[in-house]
Structures are given as C-alpha cells and as structure tokens.
Motif scaffolding. Structure first.
Motif, short mmCIF file in Angstrom:
data_model
loop_
_atom_site.label_atom_id
_atom_site.label_comp_id
_atom_site.label_asym_id
_atom_site.label_seq_id
_atom_site.Cartn_x
_atom_site.Cartn_y
_atom_site.Cartn_z
N ARG A 118 -35.70 31.04 2.01
CA ARG A 118 -36.74 30.33 3.05
C ARG A 118 -35.95 30.57 4.49
O ARG A 118 -36.65 31.30 5.04
CB ARG A 118 -36.93 28.77 2.62
N CYS A 119 -34.80 29.93 4.50
CA CYS A 119 -34.24 30.12 6.06
C CYS A 119 -33.28 31.20 6.26
O CYS A 119 -32.72 31.66 7.32
CB CYS A 119 -33.69 28.88 6.56
N CYS A 139 -34.17 23.12 3.23
CA CYS A 139 -35.46 23.80 3.12
C CYS A 139 -36.15 23.11 1.81
O CYS A 139 -37.20 23.79 1.44
CB CYS A 139 -35.32 25.42 2.85
N SER A 140 -35.43 22.18 1.31
CA SER A 140 -36.31 21.70 0.06
C SER A 140 -36.19 20.28 0.28
O SER A 140 -35.79 19.57 -1.00
CB SER A 140 -35.52 22.11 -1.03
N SER A 144 -46.22 33.91 6.63
CA SER A 144 -45.91 33.73 5.17
C SER A 144 -45.54 35.26 4.86
O SER A 144 -44.64 35.43 4.00
CB SER A 144 -47.01 33.38 4.38
N CYS A 165 -39.95 23.35 -1.94
CA CYS A 165 -39.50 24.08 -0.67
C CYS A 165 -40.59 23.89 0.35
O CYS A 165 -41.57 23.28 0.15
CB CYS A 165 -39.17 25.48 -0.87
N CYS A 218 -36.97 25.46 -5.90
CA CYS A 218 -37.91 24.90 -5.58
C CYS A 218 -38.68 24.73 -6.99
O CYS A 218 -38.88 25.87 -7.62
CB CYS A 218 -38.74 25.61 -4.74
N VAL A 276 -33.08 27.71 -2.71
CA VAL A 276 -33.06 27.41 -1.29
C VAL A 276 -32.08 26.36 -1.11
O VAL A 276 -31.57 25.77 -2.01
CB VAL A 276 -34.62 26.72 -1.35
N GLU A 311 -42.37 36.38 6.00
CA GLU A 311 -41.23 35.80 5.27
C GLU A 311 -41.06 36.59 3.56
O GLU A 311 -39.93 36.86 3.28
CB GLU A 311 -41.69 34.45 5.11
N LEU A 357 -42.17 26.21 2.16
CA LEU A 357 -43.41 26.89 2.13
C LEU A 357 -44.49 26.22 1.09
O LEU A 357 -45.54 26.14 1.62
CB LEU A 357 -42.83 28.32 2.06
#
Length: 281
Positions: free
Chosen positions: A159-160, A184-185, A236, A203, A173, A180, A239, A205
């Motif tokens: 994610r990051c 981010c979670s 999105s 997560c 996740c 992750v 990413e 997102l």
C-alpha cells in the motif's frame, strides 16, 4: 463386500482418523458419513509450504498438521464440502500439480506429488461435493476468502511501498490478502463469511472502499457521488499499477516452493475402497 461389513470397516477407519489427532480429535462419527480417501499434500502457509494430512469424507474435508514422523496429527480443520470450491492452477517452473482451495473462512494453495494424485483429489472432491448438493440438504457456498500472498513474495508494503524491516513487520489484509505494514492496516472490520462478529485487520484501501460503498447504499447519501470520486478511482488505478510493477516476476506458482522430492515419498492418495465398488445404501 456386504453392507454390514463395509459399514463396520468404515466406522473403524473413521475412528482411526479421530484417534490420530489424540484427545483433541474432532468428532467425525455421523450416520451416513463415509471416508472416501486420504493422503498428504503440501499446503502453502503464510511463511512457508508445509506438509499436511487430508481426509476426504462424502460430506466434509478434514486436514491437519503432521507430527512424530506422520504417526500422529494435530490442529484438525473440518470444512463442509458445500463450502469448498476448487480452482485448477497451471504448472510453473519449479512447481507442479497445484491448485487453489477456496472456502469462506480461508483459501489456500496445495500441491500433490504427481499429476495423477492431483486429478484424483480434485475429481473426488468435486464428485463428493456434487453428490452432496444433489441430495438437497446443503446449499453451495457463494462467498470465499481470498488467498493470502505469502510473506516472502513482498519486500515492500503493498500500500505505502515502504520496505519491510525487523521493526516494520508484515501483516495481511483479510479482505484483499495483500501484505501490508502495520501503519497501513490499523483499521478493523467485520467480514461476515470469515467470522460473524470478530473485527479483523484490513488495509487502508479496503477500508476506504468499504466506507465508500456504505455511503453509496440506501443508508448513505444516495448516489454516493462526490467531487473527488474520479480522483479516488484514478489514485486506486495508479496504486494497483505500482503493485503490479513491484510484483513483476512473481506469480501464485512462483510464490510456492517446490517440495516434490519430499512430498513424492510420503504423499500417496489412498481410497479406502474404490467408489464404484461401494455397497449401495
């Protein structure tokens, strides 16, 4: 073999399965339950592949860990066959004869030591599931857990994109299966098909998408459209492209480590009695 002898033999074998798990063995005795086959497969775990023992019954699939050189088992898991869906996987370099088992609570990859054993497992699971559903007493599962991406497949948070370290550890996740970081979670959510009440790690997102969906539903603000919707969608997509770039060269098959040598010596699919020779009840 007459029906009386067959039933006695079947009860003995089922009890042997229960006894192999020791005092914590699952309760498997049930009228009409038949042990259809058994053997060992390599299951992809979060950190590494592990050999597991599997027992196929006409209504459930049971698997567990192997201890004491295979004489005993532990940590039994019992999965109703109506909740199992199989997905065949193509062979890849270094890994052969594997497929995906989907269930509502957990989905995972397994591999057999030979193509013949893979086909035997898959065909008999499908046959038992089909017969069970045709009986009319069960409904097929419709929602399945995602398969987790193994730890070794990701060296960065998906994610990051920060690198994982001894202090920045890997997490999963439960909604998308991505690897992750903790930052981010931090969110938690109930995922009904995994657990009806427990709040599980998700997560950032997946959490954002869930909240967006809830806002667009009947209890939200109607259409759920807002000025930043297109920007969010574009973000999105960007990413996801970055994740694809990071994971280039990794496929589901590539994440699995081949254990063909070990598995080939110990993993034999056994049917207690050929299915076409079973007495009719």
């Amino acid at each position: 073999m007459d029906l009386f002898t067959f039933n006695n033999e079947n009860r003995r074998r089922i009890q042997a399965v229960v006894n192999s798990f020791g005092p914590a063995g699952p309760s498997l005795s049930k009228p009409g339950r038949v042990l259809m086959g058994q053997g060992r497969l390599v299951k992809q775990g979060r950190r590494k592949p592990q050999p597991k023992v599997f027992f196929l019954f006409n209504d459930v699939l049971v698997y567990g860990s192997i201890i004491l050189h295979g004489r005993w088992h532990k940590n039994p898991k019992v999965i109703p066959l109506e909740d199992v869906m199989l997905e065949d996987m193509e062979d890849t370099e270094g890994l052969m004869n594997h497929w995906l088992m989907r269930t509502p609570c957990k989905s995972f990859f397994v591999s057999a030591p030979s193509y013949e054993e893979k086909r035997a497992w898959m065909e008999h699971i499908e046959e038992c599931r089909s017969n069970l559903l045709q009986g009319g007493g069960s409904q097929p599962g419709s929602t399945f857990a995602v398969a987790w991406i193994p730890d070794q497949a990701a060296f960065k948070c998906m994610r990051c994109f920060d690198n994982f370290t001894k202090t920045n550890r890997r997490h999963h996740c439960r909604k998308c299966g991505f690897v992750v970081c903790n930052g981010c979670s931090t969110q938690r959510a109930v995922i009904g098909h995994i657990h009806p009440t427990k709040r599980l790690r998700v997560c950032s997102l997946c959490d954002a998408r869930t909240k967006e969906y809830e806002m667009s539903g009947p209890g939200g603000n109607g259409s759920g459209k807002n000025s930043s919707e297109e920007d969010n969608g574009a973000a999105s997509s960007d990413e996801e492209e970055r994740v694809e770039t990071m994971m280039e060269g990794h496929t589901y098959g590539g994440w699995l480590v081949s254990h063909q040598g070990t598995c080939g010596q110990m993993g034999t699919y056994v049917y207690p009695r050929p299915m076409n020779q079973r007495p009719k009840t």
